[in-house]
Design an enzyme around this catalytic site. Structure first.
Site, PDB file in Angstrom:
ATOM      1  N   GLU A  78     -58.773  73.023  14.616  1.00 25.49           N
ATOM      2  CA  GLU A  78     -59.810  73.920  14.115  1.00 25.49           C
ATOM      3  C   GLU A  78     -59.486  74.469  12.732  1.00 25.49           C
ATOM      4  OE1 GLU A  78     -62.275  77.976  15.273  1.00 25.49           O
ATOM      5  OE2 GLU A  78     -60.510  77.429  16.435  1.00 25.49           O
ATOM      6  N   ASP A 105     -57.339  73.469  19.563  1.00 19.44           N
ATOM      7  CA  ASP A 105     -57.706  74.823  19.167  1.00 19.44           C
ATOM      8  C   ASP A 105     -56.460  75.683  19.353  1.00 19.44           C
ATOM      9  OD1 ASP A 105     -58.760  77.315  18.679  1.00 19.44           O
ATOM     10  OD2 ASP A 105     -60.650  76.909  19.735  1.00 19.44           O
ATOM     11  N   ILE A 107     -55.752  78.872  18.881  1.00 27.86           N
ATOM     12  CA  ILE A 107     -56.050  80.081  19.658  1.00 27.86           C
ATOM     13  C   ILE A 107     -57.552  80.083  19.918  1.00 27.86           C
ATOM     14  CG2 ILE A 107     -55.960  82.586  19.887  1.00 27.86           C
ATOM     15  CD1 ILE A 107     -53.795  82.710  17.816  1.00 27.86           C
ATOM     16  N   ASP A 108     -57.948  79.789  21.139  1.00 28.33           N
ATOM     17  CA  ASP A 108     -59.358  79.876  21.499  1.00 28.33           C
ATOM     18  C   ASP A 108     -59.590  81.275  22.054  1.00 28.33           C
ATOM     19  OD1 ASP A 108     -61.969  78.606  21.824  1.00 28.33           O
ATOM     20  OD2 ASP A 108     -61.638  79.012  23.947  1.00 28.33           O
ATOM     21  N   THR A 110     -59.839  84.042  19.339  1.00 33.89           N
ATOM     22  CA  THR A 110     -59.126  84.792  18.295  1.00 33.89           C
ATOM     23  C   THR A 110     -59.534  86.264  18.260  1.00 33.89           C
ATOM     24  OG1 THR A 110     -58.842  82.822  16.920  1.00 33.89           O
ATOM     25  CG2 THR A 110     -58.699  84.941  15.806  1.00 33.89           C
ATOM     26  N   ASP A 233     -63.160  73.282  21.094  1.00 30.53           N
ATOM     27  CA  ASP A 233     -63.441  74.286  22.116  1.00 30.53           C
ATOM     28  C   ASP A 233     -63.579  73.662  23.498  1.00 30.53           C
ATOM     29  OD1 ASP A 233     -63.833  76.516  20.233  1.00 30.53           O
ATOM     30  OD2 ASP A 233     -65.693  75.490  19.686  1.00 30.53           O
TER      31      ASP A 233
END
Length: 286
Positions: A78, A105, A107-108, A110, A233
Site C-alpha cells: 500500500e 497492507d 497496517i490495515d 491506521t 485490503d
C-alpha cells in the site's frame, strides 16, 4: 506459530506460508511496540486516509524479509502506491503479469492505530498467476494470526476455522466500513448501511477490512461488505473466507479477483440475500 500440518507451498525448499507467518509476526510485534509513540501523521488521499512512519517502516520490513527469501518475486504494498483509486488500479495492472506477487497492507486500520484503538492488522497475501494461494492476517494486539493456504483450509492457533451458520440476514451480524473516499465510495456505502440496518441483527464497523474478513472466516461475523477497497485490503482475508467455507464476490455477485474493489464476503448462506439488499439500495458501487 504452527498452523497447517499438510505440506505447504514451497519454492527452492522454502515455505511461502512460513515466510508469510514469520514476516507478519515480526512486523506485528514491532507495530505493537510503537503504539502511542507516533511522531507524525500524514494525509494521503483525504483527511480520513492517513499514514505514519510506522506504516512505512512496517512495509519496508515486510518487503525486505520477503524479498530476502524470494528476491525474484513481485511486491505490491500500500505505501508504495500513490493515493487514490486510479493509482491503485494502475499499480495492480503494472504487476499483473507477475508469476508470484506478494500483496501487503503493513497496517490495515491506521486510524485505529494512531488513536490507540486496538483493532488493526498486518495483511500479507501471495498470488500465483493472479490467484491468491497464501493469506495471513495478524492482529498483534490480540496475538491472533489467521492463516490460509489454497485448498488446505484456514487456521487460527492450529484450530481450523469455519464460517457461521446463520441462514438469514435477520439473524446476522454484518461488518462494513466507512471509506476514505468521502465523495465517491462513502455515500454508496452509507446507502447500503441505511438499507441493511433494519434487516440485520446488527452492523459493525471496527476499522480494519482485513480483520473483518478474518472474522467472517472465524464465524464472528456472518458477512462483510465495503465499497472502494484495494487489493491489499482484501486479498489475504478473501482466501481466509474461502478456505473457511464462505463465499467472496464483488457486490454484484461476480467472482472475486484481485481487481475487485467493491467486495462482499459471507458465510455463503446469506450471500444472495445480502447482495439483493445492496442491489435494491443502489449500493453496489457497480
Amino acid at each position: 506459530m504452527t498452523t497447517v500440518n499438510q505440506e505447504p507451498y514451497r519454492v527452492g525448499g522454502k515455505s511461502f506460508t512460513a515466510v508469510a507467518i514469520n514476516t507478519a509476526a515480526k512486523a506485528g510485534e514491532w507495530i505493537k511496540s510503537r503504539v502511542g509513540e507516533i511522531r507524525r501523521v500524514d494525509v494521503k488521499y483525504s483527511s480520513h486516509d492517513l499514514v505514519t512512519e510506522v506504516d512505512k517502516g512496517s512495509e519496508k520490513m515486510i518487503r525486505n524479509l520477503i524479498l530476502t527469501h524470494f528476491p525474484h518475486h513481485a511486491f505490491l504494498g500500500e505505501e508504495g502506491v500513490e493515493p487514490g483509486p486510479e493509482a491503485s488500479a494502475a499499480a495492480l495492472e503494472n504487476v499483473s503479469d507477475a508469476e508470484y506477487l506478494w500483496i501487503v497492507d503493513p497496517i490495515d486500520g491506521t486510524t485505529n492505530f494512531i488513536h490507540g484503538f486496538p483493532f488493526f492488522s498486518v495483511s500479507i497475501a501471495l498470488a500465483y498467476k493472479g490467484e491468491v494461494i497464501v493469506g495471513v492476517v495478524y492482529d498483534p494486539m490480540r496475538d491472533e494470526l489467521f492463516v490460509a493456504e489454497k485448498g488446505k483450509g484456514a487456521y487460527l492457533k492450529a484450530a481450523k476455522l469455519g464460517v457461521s451458520g446463520e441462514s438469514a440476514l435477520s439473524e446476522s451480524l454484518v461488518g462494513t466500513g466507512f471509506p476514505a473516499d468521502r465523495e465517491g465510495a462513502l455515500p454508496i456505502n452509507l446507502a447500503g448501511i441505511n438499507a441493511l440496518m433494519p434487516k440485520v441483527r446488527n452492523l459493525r464497523n471496527a476499522g480494519s477490512a482485513a480483520l473483518h474478513l478474518a472474522y467472517v472466516a472465524a464465524g464472528r461475523l456472518s458477512g462483510f461488505y465495503e465499497i472502494g477497497l484495494n487489493a491489499w485490503d482484501i486479498a489475504a482475508g478473501a482466501l481466509l473466507v474461502q478456505e473457511s467455507g464462505g463465499r467472496v464476490t464483488d457486490t454484484a455477485g461476480q467472482p472475486y479477483t484481485l481487481g475487485v474493489r467493491n467486495v462482499m464476503a459471507t458465510n455463503g448462506l446469506i450471500h444472495e440475500e445480502l447482495q439483493n439488499e445492496l442491489q435494491q439500495a443502489g449500493a453496489t458501487g457497480l
